[in-house]
Design an enzyme around this catalytic site. Structure first.
Site, PDB file in Angstrom:
ATOM      1  N   ARG A 207       0.829  -1.213   0.000  1.00 49.35           N
ATOM      2  CA  ARG A 207       0.000   0.000   0.000  1.00 49.35           C
ATOM      3  C   ARG A 207       0.863   1.262   0.000  1.00 49.35           C
ATOM      4  O   ARG A 207       0.500   2.260  -0.630  1.00 49.35           O
ATOM      5  CB  ARG A 207      -0.937   0.006   1.207  1.00 49.35           C
ATOM      6  CG  ARG A 207      -2.173  -0.854   1.013  1.00 49.35           C
ATOM      7  CD  ARG A 207      -3.155  -0.728   2.159  1.00 49.35           C
ATOM      8  NE  ARG A 207      -4.410  -1.395   1.828  1.00 49.35           N
ATOM      9  CZ  ARG A 207      -5.401  -1.590   2.695  1.00 49.35           C
ATOM     10  NH1 ARG A 207      -5.281  -1.158   3.942  1.00 49.35           N
ATOM     11  NH2 ARG A 207      -6.505  -2.194   2.316  1.00 49.35           N
TER      12      ARG A 207
ATOM     13  N   LYS B 157     -19.823 -17.663   1.500  1.00 48.63           N
ATOM     14  CA  LYS B 157     -21.246 -17.505   1.791  1.00 48.63           C
ATOM     15  C   LYS B 157     -21.956 -16.603   0.796  1.00 48.63           C
ATOM     16  O   LYS B 157     -21.445 -15.542   0.436  1.00 48.63           O
ATOM     17  CB  LYS B 157     -21.425 -16.936   3.204  1.00 48.63           C
ATOM     18  CG  LYS B 157     -20.957 -17.866   4.315  1.00 48.63           C
ATOM     19  CD  LYS B 157     -21.203 -17.246   5.686  1.00 48.63           C
ATOM     20  CE  LYS B 157     -20.773 -18.190   6.798  1.00 48.63           C
ATOM     21  NZ  LYS B 157     -21.025 -17.597   8.144  1.00 48.63           N
TER      22      LYS B 157
ATOM     23  N   GLY C 283      -9.634  -8.886  -0.672  1.00 46.50           N
ATOM     24  CA  GLY C 283      -8.447  -9.425  -0.013  1.00 46.50           C
ATOM     25  C   GLY C 283      -8.073 -10.827  -0.430  1.00 46.50           C
ATOM     26  O   GLY C 283      -6.922 -11.111  -0.781  1.00 46.50           O
TER      27      GLY C 283
ATOM     28  N   GLY D 253     -13.197  -3.548   0.985  1.00 45.38           N
ATOM     29  CA  GLY D 253     -14.599  -3.171   1.154  1.00 45.38           C
ATOM     30  C   GLY D 253     -15.080  -2.148   0.155  1.00 45.38           C
ATOM     31  O   GLY D 253     -16.213  -2.229  -0.337  1.00 45.38           O
TER      32      GLY D 253
END
Length: 410
Positions: free
Chosen positions: A44, A205, A362, A385
């Site tokens: 980053r 999920k 990620g 996110g």
């Protein structure tokens, strides 16, 4: 769900602002893994270098703002940005100053001492409760330290915090080079893509990616569903998935997604075969079975070779690929095989200029790195996110604030 609004980059980049002699507040993402005071992964920081170097070379006084971890509005010495500022200086190849607060006299004095081209990192914005609350007074205190605001932290753009959204209400605001690259990549992937567009969505999920699936079936031509979430779709169609991870309560939702996709002309590709094992651990005995033949005492832990081959054969007709989520339990061998095979095929097509490939999230980044192809994708987002929420069609406060602030103040 409507797509996130396009951010007009034509007049909001570093190309369109004079920064020489100006105090530039740069919102960066310095939230990197640190162990015993040492940065363990500087990716980053490295991706911030083009913006920091450009601003410094143009004579700006660069003041870096960032959060780190979750101190919950309290000063936590172990969550200080000081060691990260030192690491940033080493990567940048020049001294980087540090102020032990991001507002107040310490910050003000450090900013006042800057010369043109200097770089300063202010302490963790989350040491103040006003950051995550987007407190207007805290945002104003940050804003008084600068003349211009540059947001280069797309990874935090889904949070309406003081240093991402609130500060843009006070200063002329622009996208940094990393933010610019992310927005261009996402616009190419979903906003105005070359078609046909295929999306690969996988993970454990369905419940964590409902908004994503519901948005993508209205936007893409082909949707590949893999990972354990595919088991819920298979079970919803009446197939036995043995001991495989699935969500029985969402089988009805899965059928609704399939119905919507059919109505929108989105072709959904589910696994044809899977790799099963009786236990989940490294290098256990496995076998490949058709999805109609999953044993009652086994669990599906990866999609099978026929499934991957079927999609690879479709690659020549696809112009744009979006990838979020590995196809199997890639952290544990041999359940990384399908992800690796598909990743290498997409990477090869990308290098040959046959497809635009954009990946993010990620686990996706980790999987593509393990496959050794992360540098071969057209763009790989580390935003997590924010990447997911953009793909879900949601408005990102940090991006929206740049447009509003620019129109009001620029």
């Amino acid at each position: 769900m409507s797509p996130a609004p396009e951010f007009n980059l034509a007049s909001r980049t570093l190309d369109d602002v004079a920064v020489a002699g100006k105090r530039v507040l740069l919102r960066a993402d310095l939230n990197v893994p640190v162990r015993d005071g040492k940065v363990m992964d500087a990716t980053r920081l490295e991706r911030l270098l083009p913006t920091i170097q450009e601003l410094s070379d143009k004579g700006a006084r660069v003041i870096v703002l960032s959060h780190f971890d979750r101190p919950k509005g309290q000063v936590v010495p172990g969550m200080s940005l000081k060691p990260i500022a030192e690491s940033l200086g080493r990567i940048l190849g020049k001294p980087v100053g540090f102020a032990a607060n991001c507002i107040g006299p310490e910050a003000e004095n450090a900013v006042a001492a800057l010369n043109d081209g200097d770089v300063l990192v202010l302490e963790n914005t989350r040491f103040h409760a006003g950051e995550e609350k987007n407190d207007p007074e805290f945002a104003a205190q940050l804003a008084k330290l600068g003349d211009i605001f540059v947001n280069d932290a797309f990874s935090t753009a889904h949070r309406a915090h003081a240093s991402t959204e609130g500060i843009a209400r006070h200063l002329p605001s622009f996208a940094g080079r990393l933010m610019q690259a992310e927005l261009h990549a996402l616009e190419a992937a979903l906003g105005n893509p070359q078609r046909p567009v295929a999306a690969i969505v996988a993970g454990s999920k369905v419940s964590t990616k409902l908004d994503l699936l519901n948005n993508l079936v209205t936007k893409v031509d082909i949707l590949v569903i893999g990972g354990a979430m595919a088991n819920t779709f298979l079970a919803a169609q009446g197939l036995s998935v043995g001991k495989s991870l699935q969500e029985p309560g969402l089988q009805g939702t899965a059928l609704e997604i399939l119905k919507t996709a059919a109505a929108k002309g989105c072709e959904i590709l589910l696994p044809q075969d899977v790799v099963v094992a009786e236990t989940f651990s490294a290098n256990v005995p496995t076998k490949v079975v058709n999805v109609e033949d999953i044993p009652d005492d086994a669990m599906a832990l990866d999609v099978g070779p026929a499934t991957v081959e079927a999609f690879v054969k479709r690659l020549p007709e696809i112009k744009t690929i979006i990838w979020n989520g590995p196809l199997g339990a890639f952290e544990t061998k041999p359940f990384d095989a399908s992800t690796n095979t598909l990743a290498k095929a997409i990477a090869e097509a990308t290098k040959e200029g046959k497809v635009i490939s954009v990946g993010g999230g990620g686990d996706t980044v980790s999987a593509l790195k393990l496959a050794g192809v992360h540098h071969d994708m057209t763009y790989l987002s580390s935003a997590g996110g924010a990447f997911l929420e953009w793909m879900e069609g949601k408005v990102l406060p940090g991006v929206e604030a740049l447009s509003k602030a620019f129109s009001n103040l620029g």
